[in-house]
Design a protein around this motif. Structure first.
Motif, PDB file in Angstrom:
ATOM      1  N   LEU A 245       0.872  -1.172   0.000  1.00 60.70           N
ATOM      2  CA  LEU A 245       0.000   0.000   0.000  1.00 60.70           C
ATOM      3  C   LEU A 245       0.907   1.220   0.000  1.00 60.70           C
ATOM      4  CD1 LEU A 245      -2.763   1.484   0.418  1.00 60.70           C
ATOM      5  CD2 LEU A 245      -2.377   1.175   2.880  1.00 60.70           C
ATOM      6  N   HIS A 246       0.708   2.126  -0.957  1.00 59.93           N
ATOM      7  CA  HIS A 246       1.509   3.344  -1.081  1.00 59.93           C
ATOM      8  C   HIS A 246       0.656   4.549  -0.702  1.00 59.93           C
ATOM      9  CE1 HIS A 246       4.922   1.629  -3.498  1.00 59.93           C
ATOM     10  NE2 HIS A 246       4.024   0.670  -3.637  1.00 59.93           N
ATOM     11  N   LEU A 247       1.160   5.346   0.237  1.00 59.79           N
ATOM     12  CA  LEU A 247       0.481   6.575   0.643  1.00 59.79           C
ATOM     13  C   LEU A 247       1.469   7.725   0.500  1.00 59.79           C
ATOM     14  CD1 LEU A 247      -1.179   5.228   3.916  1.00 59.79           C
ATOM     15  CD2 LEU A 247      -2.291   5.595   1.712  1.00 59.79           C
ATOM     16  N   ARG A 248       1.145   8.654  -0.401  1.00 62.41           N
ATOM     17  CA  ARG A 248       2.004   9.819  -0.568  1.00 62.41           C
ATOM     18  C   ARG A 248       1.131  11.049  -0.773  1.00 62.41           C
ATOM     19  NH1 ARG A 248       3.040  11.288  -6.118  1.00 62.41           N
ATOM     20  NH2 ARG A 248       2.091   9.746  -7.480  1.00 62.41           N
ATOM     21  N   PRO A 249       1.622  12.190  -0.324  1.00 60.27           N
ATOM     22  CA  PRO A 249       0.831  13.413  -0.446  1.00 60.27           C
ATOM     23  C   PRO A 249       0.500  13.738  -1.902  1.00 60.27           C
ATOM     24  CG  PRO A 249       2.700  13.767   1.009  1.00 60.27           C
ATOM     25  CD  PRO A 249       2.888  12.431   0.359  1.00 60.27           C
ATOM     26  N   GLY A 250      -0.726  14.183  -2.109  1.00 54.76           N
ATOM     27  CA  GLY A 250      -1.147  14.602  -3.435  1.00 54.76           C
ATOM     28  C   GLY A 250      -1.581  13.492  -4.359  1.00 54.76           C
ATOM     29  N   ALA A 251      -1.684  12.270  -3.843  1.00 57.48           N
ATOM     30  CA  ALA A 251      -2.102  11.123  -4.663  1.00 57.48           C
ATOM     31  C   ALA A 251      -3.094  10.290  -3.868  1.00 57.48           C
ATOM     32  CB  ALA A 251      -0.899  10.270  -5.052  1.00 57.48           C
ATOM     33  N   PRO A 252      -3.994   9.601  -4.561  1.00 57.79           N
ATOM     34  CA  PRO A 252      -4.891   8.698  -3.837  1.00 57.79           C
ATOM     35  C   PRO A 252      -4.103   7.500  -3.315  1.00 57.79           C
ATOM     36  CG  PRO A 252      -5.168   8.404  -6.190  1.00 57.79           C
ATOM     37  CD  PRO A 252      -4.221   9.569  -6.007  1.00 57.79           C
ATOM     38  N   PRO A 253      -4.638   6.768  -2.351  1.00 58.97           N
ATOM     39  CA  PRO A 253      -3.973   5.544  -1.887  1.00 58.97           C
ATOM     40  C   PRO A 253      -3.845   4.562  -3.050  1.00 58.97           C
ATOM     41  CG  PRO A 253      -5.781   6.140  -0.444  1.00 58.97           C
ATOM     42  CD  PRO A 253      -5.882   7.026  -1.634  1.00 58.97           C
ATOM     43  N   LEU A 254      -2.657   3.983  -3.197  1.00 58.25           N
ATOM     44  CA  LEU A 254      -2.394   3.069  -4.300  1.00 58.25           C
ATOM     45  C   LEU A 254      -1.924   1.727  -3.755  1.00 58.25           C
ATOM     46  CD1 LEU A 254      -0.315   5.540  -6.501  1.00 58.25           C
ATOM     47  CD2 LEU A 254      -2.710   4.897  -6.854  1.00 58.25           C
ATOM     48  N   ILE A 255      -2.267   0.655  -4.482  1.00 60.60           N
ATOM     49  CA  ILE A 255      -1.734  -0.663  -4.144  1.00 60.60           C
ATOM     50  C   ILE A 255      -0.869  -1.137  -5.296  1.00 60.60           C
ATOM     51  CG2 ILE A 255      -3.540  -1.398  -2.550  1.00 60.60           C
ATOM     52  CD1 ILE A 255      -4.717  -3.055  -4.888  1.00 60.60           C
ATOM     53  N   ARG A 256       0.173  -1.872  -4.943  1.00 64.14           N
ATOM     54  CA  ARG A 256       1.015  -2.498  -5.962  1.00 64.14           C
ATOM     55  C   ARG A 256       0.494  -3.901  -6.167  1.00 64.14           C
ATOM     56  NH1 ARG A 256       5.238  -1.226  -8.582  1.00 64.14           N
ATOM     57  NH2 ARG A 256       5.788   0.496  -7.197  1.00 64.14           N
ATOM     58  N   THR A 257       0.120  -4.184  -7.396  1.00 62.71           N
ATOM     59  CA  THR A 257      -0.310  -5.530  -7.747  1.00 62.71           C
ATOM     60  C   THR A 257       0.802  -6.184  -8.536  1.00 62.71           C
ATOM     61  OG1 THR A 257      -1.422  -4.727  -9.735  1.00 62.71           O
ATOM     62  CG2 THR A 257      -2.766  -4.957  -7.760  1.00 62.71           C
ATOM     63  N   VAL A 258       1.036  -7.444  -8.268  1.00 57.07           N
ATOM     64  CA  VAL A 258       2.132  -8.156  -8.916  1.00 57.07           C
ATOM     65  C   VAL A 258       1.556  -9.119  -9.941  1.00 57.07           C
ATOM     66  CG1 VAL A 258       4.104  -9.675  -8.547  1.00 57.07           C
ATOM     67  CG2 VAL A 258       3.512  -7.951  -6.830  1.00 57.07           C
TER      68      VAL A 258
ATOM     69  N   PHE B 154       9.509   7.508   4.379  1.00 61.93           N
ATOM     70  CA  PHE B 154      10.585   8.299   3.804  1.00 61.93           C
ATOM     71  C   PHE B 154      10.065   9.687   3.454  1.00 61.93           C
ATOM     72  CE2 PHE B 154       8.492   5.781   0.609  1.00 61.93           C
ATOM     73  CZ  PHE B 154       8.244   6.680  -0.414  1.00 61.93           C
ATOM     74  N   ARG B 155      11.000  10.615   3.463  1.00 61.05           N
ATOM     75  CA  ARG B 155      10.659  11.992   3.123  1.00 61.05           C
ATOM     76  C   ARG B 155      11.078  12.229   1.680  1.00 61.05           C
ATOM     77  NH1 ARG B 155      12.213  15.156   7.785  1.00 61.05           N
ATOM     78  NH2 ARG B 155      14.304  14.597   7.142  1.00 61.05           N
ATOM     79  N   SER B 156      10.172  12.797   0.912  1.00 59.71           N
ATOM     80  CA  SER B 156      10.436  13.126  -0.483  1.00 59.71           C
ATOM     81  C   SER B 156       9.874  14.514  -0.744  1.00 59.71           C
ATOM     82  CB  SER B 156       9.765  12.096  -1.393  1.00 59.71           C
ATOM     83  OG  SER B 156       9.931  12.454  -2.740  1.00 59.71           O
ATOM     84  N   GLN B 157      10.700  15.386  -1.252  1.00 57.96           N
ATOM     85  CA  GLN B 157      10.309  16.770  -1.524  1.00 57.96           C
ATOM     86  C   GLN B 157       9.717  17.430  -0.278  1.00 57.96           C
ATOM     87  OE1 GLN B 157       7.787  16.493  -4.981  1.00 57.96           O
ATOM     88  NE2 GLN B 157       9.512  16.108  -6.325  1.00 57.96           N
ATOM     89  N   GLY B 158      10.273  17.085   0.890  1.00 56.08           N
ATOM     90  CA  GLY B 158       9.878  17.709   2.150  1.00 56.08           C
ATOM     91  C   GLY B 158       8.704  17.067   2.862  1.00 56.08           C
ATOM     92  N   ASP B 159       7.993  16.163   2.211  1.00 57.39           N
ATOM     93  CA  ASP B 159       6.820  15.520   2.810  1.00 57.39           C
ATOM     94  C   ASP B 159       7.084  14.036   3.049  1.00 57.39           C
ATOM     95  OD1 ASP B 159       5.178  17.833   2.809  1.00 57.39           O
ATOM     96  OD2 ASP B 159       4.682  17.491   0.702  1.00 57.39           O
ATOM     97  N   TRP B 160       6.397  13.460   4.020  1.00 55.54           N
ATOM     98  CA  TRP B 160       6.548  12.049   4.361  1.00 55.54           C
ATOM     99  C   TRP B 160       5.607  11.194   3.518  1.00 55.54           C
ATOM    100  CZ3 TRP B 160      10.346  10.075   7.155  1.00 55.54           C
ATOM    101  CH2 TRP B 160      11.073  10.939   7.969  1.00 55.54           C
ATOM    102  N   SER B 161       6.080  10.027   3.141  1.00 53.68           N
ATOM    103  CA  SER B 161       5.286   9.021   2.430  1.00 53.68           C
ATOM    104  C   SER B 161       5.446   7.704   3.174  1.00 53.68           C
ATOM    105  CB  SER B 161       5.783   8.843   0.995  1.00 53.68           C
ATOM    106  OG  SER B 161       5.604  10.023   0.249  1.00 53.68           O
ATOM    107  N   LEU B 162       4.498   6.789   2.946  1.00 52.45           N
ATOM    108  CA  LEU B 162       4.507   5.467   3.584  1.00 52.45           C
ATOM    109  C   LEU B 162       4.337   4.389   2.528  1.00 52.45           C
ATOM    110  CD1 LEU B 162       1.865   5.990   6.422  1.00 52.45           C
ATOM    111  CD2 LEU B 162       4.319   5.874   6.716  1.00 52.45           C
ATOM    112  N   VAL B 163       5.006   3.265   2.741  1.00 52.75           N
ATOM    113  CA  VAL B 163       4.764   2.057   1.961  1.00 52.75           C
ATOM    114  C   VAL B 163       4.584   0.942   2.981  1.00 52.75           C
ATOM    115  CG1 VAL B 163       5.641   0.435   0.253  1.00 52.75           C
ATOM    116  CG2 VAL B 163       6.118   2.879   0.006  1.00 52.75           C
ATOM    117  N   ILE B 164       3.429   0.305   2.939  1.00 63.04           N
ATOM    118  CA  ILE B 164       3.104  -0.747   3.901  1.00 63.04           C
ATOM    119  C   ILE B 164       3.018  -2.072   3.163  1.00 63.04           C
ATOM    120  CG2 ILE B 164       1.388  -1.566   5.579  1.00 63.04           C
ATOM    121  CD1 ILE B 164       0.536   1.410   5.876  1.00 63.04           C
ATOM    122  N   GLU B 165       3.814  -3.039   3.606  1.00 66.30           N
ATOM    123  CA  GLU B 165       3.760  -4.366   2.993  1.00 66.30           C
ATOM    124  C   GLU B 165       2.510  -5.081   3.453  1.00 66.30           C
ATOM    125  OE1 GLU B 165       7.197  -6.823   3.192  1.00 66.30           O
ATOM    126  OE2 GLU B 165       8.503  -5.218   2.469  1.00 66.30           O
TER     127      GLU B 165
END
Length: 132
Positions: A45-58, A120-131
């Motif tokens: 699950l990817h959570l980053r500012p300015g984007a909807p919640p995204l999932i990585r499908t394999v 992790f911080r990217s362009q000053g904002d925090w993002s999350l990736v949850i396995e």
């Protein structure tokens, strides 16, 4: 089980939200996103500012692709991620993450399941990736 996992209580769910689900605070939607991502066969699950919640499908033989968790989910705001992190991360560990600009931890769901979280911080904002 690591000593971190043994001493950490599950992040409690917040009181029920009144209104459309996509307007609830991020930390109250987090477990729903995790469940929906798992049901869709997602690996992260990817959570980053300015984007909807995204999932990585394999896909077989592929690296995977990012897809929205659902239809019409609002973009995640930077302040929502900060509030979520303040609930997920032990206060004594936060200075380390701030200094490094990244880190990994595990969180427990209300059901007692543990999930690896990369922040992790990217362009000053925090993002999350949850396995998942």
């Amino acid at each position: 089980m690591s000593e971190n996992q043994e001493r950490r209580a599950p992040l409690e769910t917040a009181p029920p939200h009144v209104g459309p689900p996509h307007t609830a605070p991020l930390h109250t939607r987090l477990w729903d996103y995790i469940e929906r991502g798992r049901a869709a066969g997602g690996s992260k699950l990817h959570l980053r500012p300015g984007a909807p919640p995204l999932i990585r499908t394999v896909e077989a033989g592929e690296r995977g692709r990012l897809a929205p968790v659902g239809n019409g989910e609002a973009d995640v705001a930077a302040d929502e991620i900060r509030v979520c992190l303040s609930l997920l991360i032990e206060p004594e560990r936060w200075p380390h993450y701030e200094a490094m600009g990244e880190g990994e931890t595990h969180v427990a769901s209300p059901r007692g399941e543990f999930f690896r979280v990369a922040l992790f911080r990217s362009q000053g904002d925090w993002s999350l990736v949850i396995e998942l």
